[in-house]
Design a protein around this motif. Structure first.
Motif, mmCIF file in Angstrom:
data_model
loop_
_atom_site.group_PDB
_atom_site.id
_atom_site.type_symbol
_atom_site.label_atom_id
_atom_site.label_comp_id
_atom_site.label_asym_id
_atom_site.label_seq_id
_atom_site.Cartn_x
_atom_site.Cartn_y
_atom_site.Cartn_z
ATOM 1 N N GLN A 369 0.829 -1.207 0.000
ATOM 2 C CA GLN A 369 0.000 0.000 0.000
ATOM 3 C C GLN A 369 0.863 1.256 0.000
ATOM 4 O O GLN A 369 1.934 1.292 0.607
ATOM 5 N N PRO A 370 0.401 2.323 -0.666
ATOM 6 C CA PRO A 370 1.129 3.592 -0.579
ATOM 7 C C PRO A 370 1.067 4.151 0.839
ATOM 8 O O PRO A 370 0.194 3.775 1.635
ATOM 9 N N MET A 371 1.948 5.049 1.155
ATOM 10 C CA MET A 371 2.100 5.518 2.530
ATOM 11 C C MET A 371 0.852 6.241 3.031
ATOM 12 O O MET A 371 0.533 6.203 4.224
ATOM 13 N N VAL A 372 0.116 6.900 2.131
ATOM 14 C CA VAL A 372 -1.068 7.637 2.568
ATOM 15 C C VAL A 372 -2.106 6.689 3.162
ATOM 16 O O VAL A 372 -2.862 7.062 4.073
ATOM 17 N N GLU A 373 -2.149 5.433 2.681
ATOM 18 C CA GLU A 373 -3.105 4.461 3.217
ATOM 19 C C GLU A 373 -2.768 4.128 4.672
ATOM 20 O O GLU A 373 -3.657 4.038 5.525
ATOM 21 N N LEU A 374 -1.487 3.940 4.954
ATOM 22 C CA LEU A 374 -1.091 3.606 6.315
ATOM 23 C C LEU A 374 -1.242 4.810 7.243
ATOM 24 O O LEU A 374 -1.564 4.657 8.425
ATOM 25 N N LEU A 375 -1.002 6.000 6.701
ATOM 26 C CA LEU A 375 -1.216 7.213 7.497
ATOM 27 C C LEU A 375 -2.678 7.333 7.904
ATOM 28 O O LEU A 375 -2.999 7.620 9.072
ATOM 29 N N THR A 380 -7.109 6.731 12.056
ATOM 30 C CA THR A 380 -8.528 6.390 12.192
ATOM 31 C C THR A 380 -8.790 5.038 12.848
ATOM 32 O O THR A 380 -9.906 4.811 13.316
ATOM 33 N N GLU A 381 -7.798 4.153 12.866
ATOM 34 C CA GLU A 381 -8.048 2.789 13.349
ATOM 35 C C GLU A 381 -8.509 2.793 14.806
ATOM 36 O O GLU A 381 -7.871 3.396 15.679
ATOM 37 N N GLY A 382 -9.625 2.129 15.054
ATOM 38 C CA GLY A 382 -10.171 2.034 16.402
ATOM 39 C C GLY A 382 -10.925 3.256 16.858
ATOM 40 O O GLY A 382 -11.454 3.279 17.977
ATOM 41 N N GLY A 383 -11.005 4.286 16.023
ATOM 42 C CA GLY A 383 -11.686 5.522 16.416
ATOM 43 C C GLY A 383 -13.175 5.487 16.099
ATOM 44 O O GLY A 383 -13.624 4.799 15.181
ATOM 45 N N VAL A 384 -13.933 6.209 16.882
ATOM 46 C CA VAL A 384 -15.371 6.385 16.650
ATOM 47 C C VAL A 384 -15.595 7.876 16.444
ATOM 48 O O VAL A 384 -15.268 8.693 17.303
ATOM 49 N N PHE A 385 -16.165 8.239 15.295
ATOM 50 C CA PHE A 385 -16.292 9.647 14.930
ATOM 51 C C PHE A 385 -17.771 10.008 14.764
ATOM 52 O O PHE A 385 -18.226 10.400 13.691
ATOM 53 N N ASP A 386 -18.499 9.837 15.876
ATOM 54 C CA ASP A 386 -19.945 10.050 15.833
ATOM 55 C C ASP A 386 -20.357 11.404 16.396
ATOM 56 O O ASP A 386 -21.525 11.624 16.682
ATOM 57 N N PRO A 388 -19.339 15.912 16.326
ATOM 58 C CA PRO A 388 -18.516 16.966 15.713
ATOM 59 C C PRO A 388 -17.172 17.129 16.405
ATOM 60 O O PRO A 388 -16.162 17.398 15.749
ATOM 61 N N GLU A 389 -17.150 16.949 17.732
ATOM 62 C CA GLU A 389 -15.890 17.127 18.453
ATOM 63 C C GLU A 389 -14.869 16.061 18.053
ATOM 64 O O GLU A 389 -13.678 16.348 17.861
ATOM 65 N N ARG A 390 -15.325 14.812 17.918
ATOM 66 C CA ARG A 390 -14.404 13.741 17.535
ATOM 67 C C ARG A 390 -13.928 13.906 16.098
ATOM 68 O O ARG A 390 -12.764 13.640 15.781
ATOM 69 N N ARG A 391 -14.824 14.350 15.245
ATOM 70 C CA ARG A 391 -14.415 14.588 13.863
ATOM 71 C C ARG A 391 -13.410 15.728 13.788
ATOM 72 O O ARG A 391 -12.444 15.678 13.012
ATOM 73 N N ALA A 392 -13.623 16.751 14.589
ATOM 74 C CA ALA A 392 -12.692 17.882 14.608
ATOM 75 C C ALA A 392 -11.321 17.445 15.102
ATOM 76 O O ALA A 392 -10.281 17.902 14.598
ATOM 77 N N LYS A 393 -11.302 16.534 16.082
ATOM 78 C CA LYS A 393 -10.027 16.027 16.587
ATOM 79 C C LYS A 393 -9.291 15.240 15.501
ATOM 80 O O LYS A 393 -8.065 15.363 15.352
ATOM 81 N N LEU A 394 -10.038 14.427 14.740
ATOM 82 C CA LEU A 394 -9.433 13.694 13.638
ATOM 83 C C LEU A 394 -8.863 14.652 12.605
ATOM 84 O O LEU A 394 -7.732 14.483 12.127
ATOM 85 N N ASP A 395 -9.644 15.680 12.241
ATOM 86 C CA ASP A 395 -9.171 16.661 11.270
ATOM 87 C C ASP A 395 -7.886 17.327 11.748
ATOM 88 O O ASP A 395 -6.956 17.554 10.968
ATOM 89 N N LYS A 396 -7.819 17.629 13.035
ATOM 90 C CA LYS A 396 -6.638 18.294 13.589
ATOM 91 C C LYS A 396 -5.409 17.401 13.476
ATOM 92 O O LYS A 396 -4.326 17.859 13.084
ATOM 93 N N SER A 397 -5.549 16.133 13.820
ATOM 94 C CA SER A 397 -4.399 15.222 13.758
ATOM 95 C C SER A 397 -3.958 14.994 12.314
ATOM 96 O O SER A 397 -2.757 14.903 12.031
ATOM 97 N N LEU A 398 -4.916 14.913 11.386
ATOM 98 C CA LEU A 398 -4.562 14.738 9.975
ATOM 99 C C LEU A 398 -3.848 15.970 9.430
ATOM 100 O O LEU A 398 -2.860 15.855 8.694
ATOM 101 N N ARG A 399 -4.350 17.149 9.793
ATOM 102 C CA ARG A 399 -3.684 18.372 9.337
ATOM 103 C C ARG A 399 -2.262 18.458 9.881
ATOM 104 O O ARG A 399 -1.341 18.891 9.182
ATOM 105 N N PHE A 426 -17.305 9.618 6.359
ATOM 106 C CA PHE A 426 -18.433 10.312 6.969
ATOM 107 C C PHE A 426 -19.699 10.268 6.123
ATOM 108 O O PHE A 426 -20.766 10.658 6.587
ATOM 109 N N ASN A 427 -19.597 9.810 4.879
ATOM 110 C CA ASN A 427 -20.767 9.763 3.998
ATOM 111 C C ASN A 427 -20.835 8.407 3.309
ATOM 112 O O ASN A 427 -20.708 8.313 2.086
ATOM 113 N N PRO A 428 -20.997 7.327 4.066
ATOM 114 C CA PRO A 428 -20.993 5.995 3.462
ATOM 115 C C PRO A 428 -22.233 5.759 2.605
ATOM 116 O O PRO A 428 -23.319 6.261 2.911
#
Length: 642
Positions: A369-375, A380-386, A388-399, A426-428
């Motif tokens: 896999q390319p590195m972006v997949e592992l990043l 996200t692994e094991g995270g629950v993003f249900d 806005p606060e959790r999604r914002a935290k994910l966005d912060k770590s990705l940025r 977020f839009n399955p």
């Protein structure tokens, strides 16, 4: 001026010969193979039209089959720039970010001593090889046989054995006339703290020679035979010959194999590298007792654009992969990346080859896999993003992770890839089900198809408003961030509109948004989007440079759509109840819902905009315009009366 030992070797390692030569020649694209570092061009040293000048980027040498000019990066700069040897070194050192060393009167003496230290290491290799033939090494030979290495393989890798005892190697080297200080300097022995003779660094271990890019022995790695030994693997300490953060096990043979088209595989240990090479994967290397460093990454990229990190299929292997990501992100370059191949749970590459065969290893490497997949997996692994606060935290770590990338173009592409993955998370969409908006109108029932509510296409107005919103976003990409959240939650009635919105969100941070969206959905849906007259007459479309007008128009259209859909849902609920029950209560609810819809329609028809657009495109305040109209009307009336 003399240079310290190892300086020129490091300079040649850091500098890409094809880049140096590429400033003076035009590569022949038909004959060159950039992926293998095999480049051809007309010779810059004599006038010709045919590409007879050959550059082997992996080995760092050039040769002209016409005039027979040959050399490395230093000689090329020296001859083409008409400068001295030291001036050429200074030019290349500046490009490689290496400071020139201070004048060293003893440089020649140090260079000679380096040669002597290498000779000491080669004598140690010979000693350990001889010990592998003795009775003391019976257990070591049995171990290697169980690992699939016969005597011929042991000879190919020059594997030896350090016997038990404190001064076996020390006494052997002293007997050959080697000075004690040199044995200590290369890390083969350590001084005693009790005032006794120095003792051997390696004892009762299987010995693997570590060689530099020129094939010279510079260090050893030892595998303990005693299961109770504190260190299962032990490397030589850092010496004038050996810098473990800038060395790779099996580098020189791997460079040659990669030049022949073999994929560069990065394993964790010596035995994995040996097993891979013996199985036909000749371009295999391993770091030396440390996590992968920046310098080791640059060494890998010199011989392959996308090394495959093949790590053990356990928690430690996954952690090692994640550490590599943090090291690699800041030094990524265009065309230079990493791919990751995690072995099955509990197995290393050697286990896979023995238990499942070469074919299984090829299949695993093919799924790297390319590195972006592992990043993305790490964040996200094991995270629950249900929320806005959790999604914002994910966005912060990705940025924060993407911000480590120094190359702006690579950073932009990583951002786009992460944006697409975030959108999918977020839009399955349910598989096997036709795309259908959550709030799409219900089909009219048999008892109400002839009613006033079911007459005409009640969704056409909403589809036109959807088109207006998307058309404004495509022509005013700067306003997209203001409506990103609203657009992610919005359900489009028109299927093409939904696809366009997905593409807009995925490519919002890239240049030439319209072209990127067209590549994703095709040109036909976009032409259809801009075709209605209702869209072309929108003030924001007619004023493509005014983002303020665009934002106001989008906000107004979204507001009207939400109002209309809210009223429609009330009517649909009432219709359902009327069909199933049909009593006076539901009839009253239906009338109330119809009235609510009428109020929404009247509200939509009220012009609440605070501005108008003049014939010249300028915005005019509605209140001011009304006051002006009133004043002009009064003047006309006075003139008529007078």
């Amino acid at each position: 001026m003399s240079l310290p030992p190892g300086f020129l070797d490091e300079l040649r390692t850091r500098v890409s010969l094809s880049q140096v030569v590429g400033r003076k020649v035009v590569w022949d694209q038909r004959k060159s193979n950039q992926g293998k570092g095999d480049m051809w061009a007309p010779c810059p040293f004599h006038h010709e039209k045919s590409p007879s000048f050959h550059v082997d980027d992996r080995k760092g040498f050039y040769y002209c089959f016409g005039c027979h000019a040959k050399g490395d990066a230093i000689s090329f700069v020296k001859d083409t720039e008409n400068v001295s040897f030291m001036e050429a070194v200074e030019i290349l050192a500046g490009e490689a970010g290496m400071p020139m060393p201070a004048r060293d009167p003893q440089a020649r003496e140090k260079a000679d001593k380096r040669v002597q230290l290498v000779e000491v290491m080669e004598k140690a290799v010979q000693f350990y090889r001889l010990q592998m033939k003795t009775a003391q090494a019976n257990e070591a030979r049995d171990y290697l046989a169980r690992r699939g290495l016969d005597e011929a393989a042991q000879d190919r890798w020059q594997i030896g054995f350090a016997p038990k005892g404190w001064q076996n190697l020390w006494d052997a080297l002293i007997a050959k006339g080697i000075e004690p200080e040199m044995i200590l300097e290369v890390g083969l022995a350590k001084p005693s703290k009790n005032g006794k003779k120095p003792y051997d660094t390696f004892r009762n271990r299987i010995m693997f020679p570590i060689r530099d890019a020129q094939g010279r022995a510079i260090a050893f790695g030892g595998r303990a035979m005693d299961p109770d030994d504190n260190a299962k693997y032990l490397n030589s300490p850092e010496t004038p010959l050996f810098d473990k953060g800038r060395s790779l096990f099996n580098f020189a043979p791997a460079r040659e194999a990669a030049g022949k088209g073999h994929p560069l595989i990065v394993a964790e240990g010596y035995m994995d590298v040996i097993a891979l090479s013996e199985a036909g994967f000749g371009a295999a290397v391993a770091p030396l007792g440390t996590a992968v460093t920046e310098d080791q990454l640059r060494l890998m990229w010199r011989i392959a654009d996308e090394p495959i990190i093949a790590l053990d299929g356990d928690t430690a292997g996954l952690r090692a992969a994640m550490r590599v990501i943090d090291v690699a992100l800041p030094v990524l370059e265009a065309g230079k990346g990493l791919r990751f191949c995690l072995m099955p749970q509990g197995l290393d590459p050697d286990d896979v080859l023995k238990n499942q065969g070469v074919g299984a290893m090829k299949s695993l490497l093919g799924t790297a896999q390319p590195m972006v997949e592992l990043l993305w997996q790490r964040e996200t692994e094991g995270g629950v993003f249900d929320s806005p606060e959790r999604r914002a935290k994910l966005d912060k770590s990705l940025r924060a992770a993407i911000a480590k990338i120094t190359d702006p173009h690579i950073r932009s592409h990583y951002g786009a890839a992460i944006k697409e993955k975030r959108w999918a998370l977020f839009n399955p969409r349910k598989p096997g089900r036709k795309w259908q908006p959550k709030n799409a109108p219900l089909a009219a029932a048999s008892t109400t198809r002839a009613s006033q509510l079911a007459q005409g296409d009640s969704t056409m107005d909403e589809i036109l408003r959807e088109a207006v919103i998307l058309a404004i976003l495509l022509t005013h990409p700067n306003v997209i961030p203001q409506f990103e959240d609203a657009l992610e939650r919005f359900e489009f009635i028109d299927q093409d509109h939904g696809r366009i919105a997905d593409a807009v969100l995925r490519h919002m941070e890239t240049d030439r948004l319209y072209d990127r969206v067209a590549d994703s959905v095709g040109t036909a849906p976009l032409e259809k989007l801009f075709k209605p007259r209702h869209v072309s007459l929108c003030p924001a479309i007619r004023c493509p440079g005014d983002d303020e007008i665009a934002a106001l128009c989008i906000a107004e259209e979204l507001s009207k759509l939400h109002a209309r859909r809210g009223a429609r849902r009330e009517i649909e609920d009432a219709v359902r109840d009327a069909e199933s029950v049909g009593d006076e209560g539901t009839t009253w609810r239906l009338s109330q819902a119809a009235e609510a819809r009428n109020r929404a329609e009247r509200a939509q028809n009220e012009d609440k905009t605070e501005f108008e657009v003049g014939s010249n495109g300028a915005r005019i305040s509605r209140n001011e315009r009304l006051k002006l109209d009133s004043l002009l009307a009064q003047i006309n009336k006075d003139n008529t009366t007078g």
